[in-house]
Design a protein around this motif. Structure first.
Motif, PDB file in Angstrom:
ATOM      1  N   ASP A  69       0.815  -1.210   0.000  1.00 20.54           N
ATOM      2  CA  ASP A  69       0.000   0.000   0.000  1.00 20.54           C
ATOM      3  C   ASP A  69       0.849   1.260   0.000  1.00 20.54           C
ATOM      4  N   ALA A  70       2.104   1.147   0.463  1.00 21.96           N
ATOM      5  CA  ALA A  70       2.990   2.310   0.531  1.00 21.96           C
ATOM      6  C   ALA A  70       3.946   2.369  -0.652  1.00 21.96           C
ATOM      7  N   PHE A  71       3.712   1.519  -1.655  1.00 20.58           N
ATOM      8  CA  PHE A  71       4.588   1.429  -2.827  1.00 20.58           C
ATOM      9  C   PHE A  71       3.854   1.997  -4.033  1.00 20.58           C
ATOM     10  N   VAL A  72       4.484   2.941  -4.723  1.00 26.02           N
ATOM     11  CA  VAL A  72       3.872   3.574  -5.892  1.00 26.02           C
ATOM     12  C   VAL A  72       4.858   3.518  -7.055  1.00 26.02           C
ATOM     13  N   ALA A  73       4.399   3.005  -8.191  1.00 26.37           N
ATOM     14  CA  ALA A  73       5.230   2.922  -9.387  1.00 26.37           C
ATOM     15  C   ALA A  73       4.727   3.922 -10.414  1.00 26.37           C
ATOM     16  N   GLY A  74       5.651   4.704 -10.956  1.00 25.96           N
ATOM     17  CA  GLY A  74       5.326   5.659 -12.007  1.00 25.96           C
ATOM     18  C   GLY A  74       6.259   5.452 -13.178  1.00 25.96           C
ATOM     19  N   PRO A  75       6.122   6.234 -14.239  1.00 24.06           N
ATOM     20  CA  PRO A  75       7.000   6.087 -15.402  1.00 24.06           C
ATOM     21  C   PRO A  75       8.470   6.277 -15.039  1.00 24.06           C
ATOM     22  N   GLY A  76       9.249   5.208 -15.147  1.00 23.66           N
ATOM     23  CA  GLY A  76      10.680   5.285 -14.899  1.00 23.66           C
ATOM     24  C   GLY A  76      11.068   5.499 -13.448  1.00 23.66           C
ATOM     25  N   ARG A  77      10.148   5.280 -12.500  1.00 24.46           N
ATOM     26  CA  ARG A  77      10.491   5.553 -11.097  1.00 24.46           C
ATOM     27  C   ARG A  77       9.547   4.803 -10.152  1.00 24.46           C
ATOM     28  N   VAL A  78      10.072   4.403  -8.995  1.00 28.66           N
ATOM     29  CA  VAL A  78       9.245   3.868  -7.916  1.00 28.66           C
ATOM     30  C   VAL A  78       9.471   4.721  -6.675  1.00 28.66           C
ATOM     31  N   SER A  79       8.431   4.823  -5.846  1.00 27.60           N
ATOM     32  CA  SER A  79       8.502   5.657  -4.645  1.00 27.60           C
ATOM     33  C   SER A  79       7.920   4.899  -3.461  1.00 27.60           C
ATOM     34  N   ILE A  80       8.488   5.158  -2.286  1.00 28.73           N
ATOM     35  CA  ILE A  80       8.035   4.555  -1.035  1.00 28.73           C
ATOM     36  C   ILE A  80       7.495   5.658  -0.138  1.00 28.73           C
ATOM     37  N   TYR A  81       6.310   5.426   0.432  1.00 33.62           N
ATOM     38  CA  TYR A  81       5.695   6.404   1.318  1.00 33.62           C
ATOM     39  C   TYR A  81       5.594   5.884   2.748  1.00 33.62           C
ATOM     40  N   ALA A  82       6.193   4.741   3.006  1.00 30.82           N
ATOM     41  CA  ALA A  82       6.168   4.158   4.354  1.00 30.82           C
ATOM     42  C   ALA A  82       7.151   4.895   5.260  1.00 30.82           C
ATOM     43  N   PRO A  83       6.863   4.979   6.555  1.00 24.62           N
ATOM     44  CA  PRO A  83       7.840   5.553   7.490  1.00 24.62           C
ATOM     45  C   PRO A  83       9.101   4.688   7.518  1.00 24.62           C
ATOM     46  N   ILE A  84      10.246   5.330   7.630  1.00 27.97           N
ATOM     47  CA  ILE A  84      11.515   4.620   7.706  1.00 27.97           C
ATOM     48  C   ILE A  84      12.211   5.017   8.992  1.00 27.97           C
ATOM     49  N   ALA A  85      12.200   4.103   9.958  1.00 29.16           N
ATOM     50  CA  ALA A  85      12.775   4.357  11.276  1.00 29.16           C
ATOM     51  C   ALA A  85      14.290   4.195  11.221  1.00 29.16           C
ATOM     52  N   PRO A  86      15.004   4.727  12.202  1.00 31.92           N
ATOM     53  CA  PRO A  86      16.453   4.495  12.263  1.00 31.92           C
ATOM     54  C   PRO A  86      16.762   2.997  12.236  1.00 31.92           C
ATOM     55  N   GLY A  87      17.821   2.657  11.553  1.00 30.29           N
ATOM     56  CA  GLY A  87      18.183   1.256  11.381  1.00 30.29           C
ATOM     57  C   GLY A  87      18.052   0.853   9.927  1.00 30.29           C
ATOM     58  N   ILE A  88      17.953  -0.446   9.694  1.00 35.31           N
ATOM     59  CA  ILE A  88      17.914  -1.005   8.348  1.00 35.31           C
ATOM     60  C   ILE A  88      16.491  -1.403   7.984  1.00 35.31           C
ATOM     61  N   LYS A  89      16.073  -1.034   6.781  1.00 38.31           N
ATOM     62  CA  LYS A  89      14.774  -1.469   6.255  1.00 38.31           C
ATOM     63  C   LYS A  89      14.997  -2.027   4.857  1.00 38.31           C
ATOM     64  N   GLN A  90      14.353  -3.147   4.581  1.00 40.68           N
ATOM     65  CA  GLN A  90      14.503  -3.793   3.275  1.00 40.68           C
ATOM     66  C   GLN A  90      13.339  -3.418   2.361  1.00 40.68           C
ATOM     67  N   VAL A  91      13.669  -3.048   1.147  1.00 43.03           N
ATOM     68  CA  VAL A  91      12.676  -2.720   0.119  1.00 43.03           C
ATOM     69  C   VAL A  91      12.932  -3.636  -1.073  1.00 43.03           C
ATOM     70  N   ALA A  92      11.893  -4.282  -1.567  1.00 45.80           N
ATOM     71  CA  ALA A  92      12.043  -5.207  -2.696  1.00 45.80           C
ATOM     72  C   ALA A  92      10.914  -4.984  -3.686  1.00 45.80           C
ATOM     73  N   PHE A  93      11.253  -5.001  -4.959  1.00 49.85           N
ATOM     74  CA  PHE A  93      10.243  -4.881  -6.005  1.00 49.85           C
ATOM     75  C   PHE A  93      10.755  -5.569  -7.265  1.00 49.85           C
ATOM     76  N   SER A  94       9.864  -5.787  -8.224  1.00 49.87           N
ATOM     77  CA  SER A  94      10.232  -6.461  -9.460  1.00 49.87           C
ATOM     78  C   SER A  94       9.563  -5.769 -10.634  1.00 49.87           C
ATOM     79  N   TYR A  95      10.098  -6.020 -11.813  1.00 50.70           N
ATOM     80  CA  TYR A  95       9.503  -5.501 -13.037  1.00 50.70           C
ATOM     81  C   TYR A  95       9.999  -6.357 -14.200  1.00 50.70           C
ATOM     82  N   LYS A  96       9.423  -6.117 -15.371  1.00 50.85           N
ATOM     83  CA  LYS A  96       9.833  -6.840 -16.573  1.00 50.85           C
ATOM     84  C   LYS A  96      10.337  -5.846 -17.614  1.00 50.85           C
ATOM     85  N   VAL A  97      11.370  -6.258 -18.331  1.00 55.27           N
ATOM     86  CA  VAL A  97      11.901  -5.441 -19.420  1.00 55.27           C
ATOM     87  C   VAL A  97      12.032  -6.320 -20.656  1.00 55.27           C
ATOM     88  N   PRO A  98      11.776  -5.768 -21.834  1.00 58.67           N
ATOM     89  CA  PRO A  98      11.922  -6.561 -23.051  1.00 58.67           C
ATOM     90  C   PRO A  98      13.386  -6.896 -23.315  1.00 58.67           C
TER      91      PRO A  98
END
Length: 400
Positions: free
Chosen positions: A202-231
Motif C-alpha cells: 500500500d505504501a509502494f507507488v510505481a510511475g513512469p521510470g520511477r518507484v517511490s516509497i511512502y512508508a515511514p523509515i525508522a532508524p536502522g535497516i529497512k529492506q525494500v524489494a520490487f520487481s519488473y519486466k523489461v523486453p
C-alpha cells in the motif's frame, strides 16, 4: 484499546512463520517484561537513550483463526511494561507487543519464550521528521532472469536502506506528499510491483521510470524489494546507481551475461532456488555511477527474422544465378554448332539444382527452433528449387 494498524497486516502474516515453539507453550501462562526507550538529551544512558514514559503498549495475537489486541497498558516512569497472558485459540497464534509514537507504530519481535524480557521485549521509538535526508544504501541486489516465451526478462531489485539518524522519516502530510524514498527504474520497465519485504504494498507507488516509497523509515535497516519486466530488446541495459551503494550485487541467469562498470568484478556464481547465476560485485559505489548489463541476443524473433532474411537473400541469389545459367545455355544452343559440347567443368543444370537443394537443407538443419517465418521461407525456396529441378529433368528427357 488501540486496534491493530492496517499497515501491520503485511507484517503480521510474516510473523506466522515463527510458530515452531507455539505448541509446547500453548497451555502455559506466559509473561512479557519489557520497556520502551527513545533518544533523549537529558539523563540519557551511555547509548543516548532514555525511557518513553506514559506511552500505551498493546499486546497482540495473530493467528489463522483470529487476530487483534488482547491487552494494553501505559509504561511507568522508567518506560517499563508488563503483561501476563494465557495463549488461546489455534496453536499457530503469534504474540507481539507494539506501541505508537509520533503516529508511527513500533513493535517487538515475535514473543517465543514463556518469559520474554530484555532485547526480546524492548521497543525503541523515535521522533519523526518529514524533512528529506539521504538514506544510505547499504546493499543493492539486482537479479536478472532468463527471457520468457514473450521475450521479456524479470528483474528483481532488493535494497537495504539505512536511516542513520535518530528520527523516523515520514512522508510529507500535504496534498502532494513527498515520498520517504525513491529510485529510478528503466524506462522500458513494465508490470512494476512490490515484492515481499518490510514495506507494505500500500505504501509502494510505481510511475513512469520511477518507484517511490511512502512508508515511514525508522532508524536502522529497512529492506525494500520490487520487481519488473523489461523486453529483451532493452539489452545492453544501461543503469545508474542512484544514491550509490556500500555493496552493489548483480546476478545474471544468462551464463554469457556480463556487467561493465567501475569496480564491478566477476566473482563466484551462486544458486538460488535451483537456478544458477553469474555474480558481479562492486563496493563503495559512488552516487550516479553507471553500469551496463550485457546479455547475449536471445530474442528468437529477431534471430529468426535475420535467418529468414538470409534464406530469402540466398534464394534470390540462387534464382538469379539459375536464370543466367539457363539463358547462357539457351543462347549456346542457338549460337554454337551442334557438335560443340559444354565444358566438362560445367556441371549439368539438374546436378547444380540438386546441390543447391542439399545446401539449403543443410543450412536449415543447423537452425535451432526455427520460427514460422523461417519455415515458410525454407519451404517456399525448396519448392521453387524442386520445381526448377523437375523442369530441368523434363527438359533433359525431351532432348534425349
Amino acid at each position: 484499546m488501540p486496534r491493530l494498524p492496517s499497515f501491520l497486516r503485511f507484517l503480521a502474516l510474516t510473523l506466522l512463520a515463527a510458530t515452531a515453539t507455539a505448541t509446547a507453550l500453548h497451555a502455559q501462562t506466559r509473561s512479557v517484561n519489557g520497556r520502551v526507550r527513545r533518544p533523549v538529551s537529558v539523563n540519557a544512558d551511555s547509548t543516548g537513550m532514555g525511557p518513553a514514559a506514559g506511552t500505551w503498549v498493546t499486546l497482540h495475537r495473530v493467528g489463522k483463526d483470529t487476530a487483534g489486541p488482547i491487552d494494553s497498558m501505559r509504561t511507568d516512569g522508567q518506560g517499563r511494561y508488563r503483561f501476563r497472558f494465557t495463549p488461546f485459540g489455534s496453536s499457530d497464534g503469534v504474540y507481539f507487543a507494539s506501541t505508537t509514537w509520533g503516529g508511527i507504530a513500533y513493535f517487538t519481535p515475535p514473543l517465543k519464550n514463556a518469559e520474554a524480557r530484555g532485547d526480546d521485549a524492548e521497543i525503541t521509538v523515535f521522533d519523526t521528521t518529514s524533512v528529506r535526508f539521504q538514506l544510505t544504501v547499504k546493499g543493492r541486489h539486482l537479479i536478472v532472469g532468463k527471457a520468457d516465451t514473450t521475450q521479456f526478462r524479470t528483474v528483481i531489485e532488493v535494497f537495504e536502506l539505512s536511516n542513520d539518524s535518530l528520527r523516523t522519516l515520514v512522508a510529507t502530510d500535504t496534498t502532494s506528499p513527498m515520498p520517504t524514498w525513491s529510485i529510478s527504474v528503466p524506462a522500458s520497465a513494465l508490470d512494476v510491483r512490490a515484492n515481499e519485504g518490510e514495506v507494505s504494498p500500500d505504501a509502494f507507488v510505481a510511475g513512469p521510470g520511477r518507484v517511490s516509497i511512502y512508508a515511514p523509515i525508522a532508524p536502522g535497516i529497512k529492506q525494500v524489494a520490487f520487481s519488473y519486466k523489461v523486453p529483451s530488446s532493452s539489452f545492453p541495459l544501461q543503469m545508474r546507481a542512484e544514491g550509490g551503494a556500500v555493496v552493489f550485487e548483480v546476478l545474471l541467469e544468462e551464463q554469457q551475461g556480463f556487467v561493465t562498470g567501475k569496480g564491478f568484478a566477476n566473482v563466484d556464481p551462486v544458486s538460488l532456488e535451483g537456478r544458477n547465476f553469474r555474480r558481479f560485485l562492486s563496493q563503495d559505489v559512488q552516487p550516479n555511477a553507471e553500469l551496463i548489463i550485457e546479455l547475449p541476443s536471445s530474442g528468437a524473433p529477431a534471430r529468426n527474422l535475420y535467418i529468414a532474411g538470409l534464406l530469402v537473400a540466398i534464394g534470390l541469389l540462387m534464382m538469379v544465378v539459375l536464370m543466367r545459367s539457363m539463358q547462357r545455355r539457351a543462347a549456346s544452343r542457338v549460337a554454337v554448332e551442334p557438335t560443340m559440347r559444354p565444358r566438362e567443368s560445367d556441371a549439368p543444370l539438374h546436378e547444380r539444382l540438386a546441390q543447391e537443394i542439399a545446401a539449403l537443407d543443410e543450412t536449415y538443419a543447423h537452425i535451432v527452433e526455427p520460427s514460422d517465418t523461417v519455415k515458410k521461407a525454407y519451404d517456399a525456396r525448396r519448392s521453387e528449387l524442386k520445381g526448377a529441378l523437375g523442369a530441368a529433368l523434363a527438359d533433359m528427357a525431351t532432348r534425349r
